[in-house]
Design a protein around this motif. Structure first.
Motif, PDB file in Angstrom:
ATOM      1  N   UNK A   4      -1.355  -1.991   1.758  1.00  0.00           N
ATOM      2  CA  UNK A   4      -2.547  -1.173   0.880  1.00  0.00           C
ATOM      3  C   UNK A   4      -3.702  -1.927   0.749  1.00  0.00           C
ATOM      4  N   UNK A   5      -4.927  -1.229   1.079  1.00  0.00           N
ATOM      5  CA  UNK A   5      -6.291  -1.681   0.950  1.00  0.00           C
ATOM      6  C   UNK A   5      -7.321  -0.988   1.138  1.00  0.00           C
ATOM      7  N   UNK A   6      -8.387  -1.025   1.768  1.00  0.00           N
ATOM      8  CA  UNK A   6      -9.672  -0.370   1.814  1.00  0.00           C
ATOM      9  C   UNK A   6     -10.050  -0.609   3.691  1.00  0.00           C
ATOM     10  N   UNK A   7      -9.269  -0.245   4.498  1.00  0.00           N
ATOM     11  CA  UNK A   7      -9.745  -0.240   5.764  1.00  0.00           C
ATOM     12  C   UNK A   7     -10.896   0.400   5.945  1.00  0.00           C
ATOM     13  N   UNK A   8     -12.190  -0.101   6.911  1.00  0.00           N
ATOM     14  CA  UNK A   8     -13.354   0.695   7.351  1.00  0.00           C
ATOM     15  C   UNK A   8     -13.790   1.379   5.648  1.00  0.00           C
ATOM     16  N   UNK A  12      -0.756   0.910  -6.278  1.00  0.00           N
ATOM     17  CA  UNK A  12      -2.160   1.292  -6.125  1.00  0.00           C
ATOM     18  C   UNK A  12      -3.147   0.902  -7.374  1.00  0.00           C
ATOM     19  N   UNK A  13      -2.375   1.158  -8.647  1.00  0.00           N
ATOM     20  CA  UNK A  13      -3.389   0.658  -9.542  1.00  0.00           C
ATOM     21  C   UNK A  13      -3.760  -0.941  -9.697  1.00  0.00           C
ATOM     22  N   UNK A  14      -3.065  -1.628  -8.785  1.00  0.00           N
ATOM     23  CA  UNK A  14      -3.178  -3.248  -8.987  1.00  0.00           C
ATOM     24  C   UNK A  14      -4.081  -3.441  -8.003  1.00  0.00           C
ATOM     25  N   UNK A  15      -4.509  -2.629  -6.809  1.00  0.00           N
ATOM     26  CA  UNK A  15      -5.417  -3.012  -5.887  1.00  0.00           C
ATOM     27  C   UNK A  15      -6.793  -2.656  -6.062  1.00  0.00           C
ATOM     28  N   UNK A  16      -7.604  -3.576  -5.465  1.00  0.00           N
ATOM     29  CA  UNK A  16      -9.109  -3.508  -5.614  1.00  0.00           C
ATOM     30  C   UNK A  16      -9.846  -3.423  -4.222  1.00  0.00           C
ATOM     31  N   UNK A  17     -11.042  -2.915  -4.134  1.00  0.00           N
ATOM     32  CA  UNK A  17     -11.874  -2.927  -3.089  1.00  0.00           C
ATOM     33  C   UNK A  17     -12.952  -3.939  -3.374  1.00  0.00           C
ATOM     34  N   UNK A  35      -8.900  -4.135   5.511  1.00  0.00           N
ATOM     35  CA  UNK A  35      -7.505  -4.259   4.833  1.00  0.00           C
ATOM     36  C   UNK A  35      -7.393  -5.869   4.275  1.00  0.00           C
ATOM     37  N   UNK A  36      -8.189  -6.571   4.828  1.00  0.00           N
ATOM     38  CA  UNK A  36      -7.852  -8.119   4.642  1.00  0.00           C
ATOM     39  C   UNK A  36      -7.945  -8.442   3.019  1.00  0.00           C
ATOM     40  N   UNK A  37      -7.009  -9.224   2.639  1.00  0.00           N
ATOM     41  CA  UNK A  37      -6.961  -9.601   1.141  1.00  0.00           C
ATOM     42  C   UNK A  37      -6.335  -8.699   0.400  1.00  0.00           C
ATOM     43  N   UNK A  38      -5.886  -7.458   0.996  1.00  0.00           N
ATOM     44  CA  UNK A  38      -4.817  -6.530   0.183  1.00  0.00           C
ATOM     45  C   UNK A  38      -3.439  -7.048   0.401  1.00  0.00           C
TER      46      UNK A  38
END
Length: 466
Positions: free
Chosen positions: A269-273, A177-182, A315-318
């Motif tokens: 892992x990502x930012x769906x919606x 999680x600390x490596x994932x961005x929106x 989620x795309x790009x995650x």
């Protein structure tokens, strides 16, 4: 016995608990005005922890609804893709429990007891609406003679501090999680992940394709929001590299997508919606699944990993990671049922294998552009038979590029490619996907059907920029 509240938050005797200080924290129990003693709880501290967990979950739900995500391209059919959708789906919220339902107040109890249970229900709702780790107070009055207000305080364990085994889903999520961005642009959004301490970030090309003068902004797990510079894009592979001015970032660890097997557990892992830091899990459902994504001008062809982990727009790009927290793919597309614009997870998500992503990202960082392999032929998209037919010469160009790899080995217009390196080819899109899994300069074996006769050619792939 007089109604009131008794502390359950200290390891003391029942007599000592009765006179305890209510502001000392811990869990408290409400006792009705009856001669019967209140039932003992097996582990009062477990109740405190359960209530604290309820606060965390409801708080997260309350944060939903702000922001939009459109990061997942949508696969409408096995080899065709619609443009990314942009929407937020909301669901009705319900916190109450109907009377007579399990967990709700039962019929036929004395009015005073119903009142006490209803108040406890309000207390739980207030806790759910509050921030984790805070204190929630509820004033209760007593109708009996000489009654006075009583205050209850429920303590909550700090959220997110419980350790989990590294191989568990929670352990994997904590490490990645600390490596994932929106990723946010003018009218779109998606996800990305950090690949270097000095600020390089990978995402999908279709996530940032609409970025205009407003630029690109990245939101990090620690709360920072930084403007990002576009380093380069590859529409052919649906990859983009960004960079931010930062030097203390935590990069992901790359895995090996070539060693993945069907059935392996994975985490997306990502930012769906627009819901950042969302974690979903599943398995690898299939390998080398031919998928096309994007529009006519920037269509990409992916030899994808298929997963049933929930992947939605945004989620795309995650990253798609394995059970050790290593990135094995970049989430890029989802299948839909073709029911209009309302696309969402139906258990069919697709990720670009990380080996391809690494090659493309390295080219973009080094040169600002990426290359992809070509045979040097124009394909006939109107062909309805099995395989991919080389087009006849038209105003759009020759079917076989003069001097290209196919021309050099004797492939002709009208030949139908039916196999590459032992893999059956059924459609033109599948041929392109199989080719894109290679690198320029690779040698491949091509089987074609020429008027009923099968011929085999060995050619060296050329290259094009895109």
């Amino acid at each position: 016995m007089k109604a009131g509240w008794t502390s359950l938050g200290h390891d003391t005797s029942p007599d000592e608990r009765t006179g305890a200080d209510p502001w000392a924290g811990g869990s408290w129990q409400y006792t009705e005005g009856t001669s019967r003693p209140a039932p003992e709880l097996a582990d009062p501290r477990a109740v405190t922890r359960q209530l604290a967990a309820g606060a965390t979950g409801a708080g997260a739900a309350g944060a939903a609804g702000a922001g939009a995500g459109n990061g997942a391209a949508s696969v409408a059919a096995p080899h065709t893709v619609e443009a990314p959708t942009r929407f937020i789906e909301t669901a009705p919220h319900g916190n109450g429990v109907p009377a007579g339902a399990p967990g709700g107040p039962a019929h036929g109890r004395p009015p005073k007891k119903r009142r006490g249970l209803a108040t406890f229900g309000i207390l739980l709702l207030a806790l759910g609406a509050g921030a984790a780790g805070g204190l929630v107070t509820e004033a209760l009055d007593d109708d009996s003679a000489g009654g006075s207000d009583t205050v209850t305080v429920i303590g909550a364990d700090p959220a997110g501090l419980v350790e989990r085994p590294p191989e568990s889903i929670a352990g994997v999520a904590a490490s990645v999680l600390p490596s994932v961005v929106s990723v946010s642009v003018a009218d779109a959004g998606g996800s990305g992940f950090i690949i270097s301490e000095d600020g390089y970030v990978i995402t999908n090309n279709h996530v940032i394709a609409s970025a205009g003068d407003d630029g690109i902004e990245l939101a990090f797990f620690d709360g920072r929001r930084l403007a990002a510079e576009l380093v380069g894009t590859s529409p052919s592979y649906d990859i983009a590299v960004l960079r931010v001015d930062a030097a203390d970032l935590q990069p992901v660890v790359f895995g090996d997508s070539d060693s993945v097997a069907v059935g392996d557990p994975v985490v997306a892992i990502g930012s769906p919606l627009g819901l950042d830091a969302t974690v979903t899990s599943g398995i690898v459902s299939a390998l080398e699944r031919p998928v096309t994504a994007g529009g006519e001008d920037d269509q990409s062809y992916i030899n994808a990993l298929q997963t049933d982990a929930a992947i939605n727009p945004g989620n795309s790009g995650g990253p798609l990671v394995d059970s050790a927290g290593r990135v094995i793919g970049v989430n890029s597309a989802i299948a839909s049922l073709g029911l209009g614009d309302q696309t969402g997870s139906i258990g069919l998500g697709f990720a670009i294998p990380i080996e391809q992503v690494q090659r493309t990202a390295q080219q973009l960082i080094a040169d600002g552009e990426a290359v992809y392999p070509v045979m040097g032929v124009l394909l006939d998209n109107g062909f309805v038979g099995e395989g991919a037919r080389v087009a006849e010469d038209t105003d759009n160009g020759p079917g076989v590029t003069p001097g290209g790899p196919a021309a050099e080995v004797g492939i002709e217009s009208g030949d139908v490619v039916v196999e590459i390196d032992g893999q059956e080819i059924r459609t033109p899109a599948e041929l392109i996907v199989r080719l894109r899994a290679h690198e320029p300069g690779d040698e491949i074996e091509v089987v074609v059907d020429r008027e009923g006769e099968e011929l085999t050619f060995t050619l060296t792939l050329g290259s094009a920029v895109g």
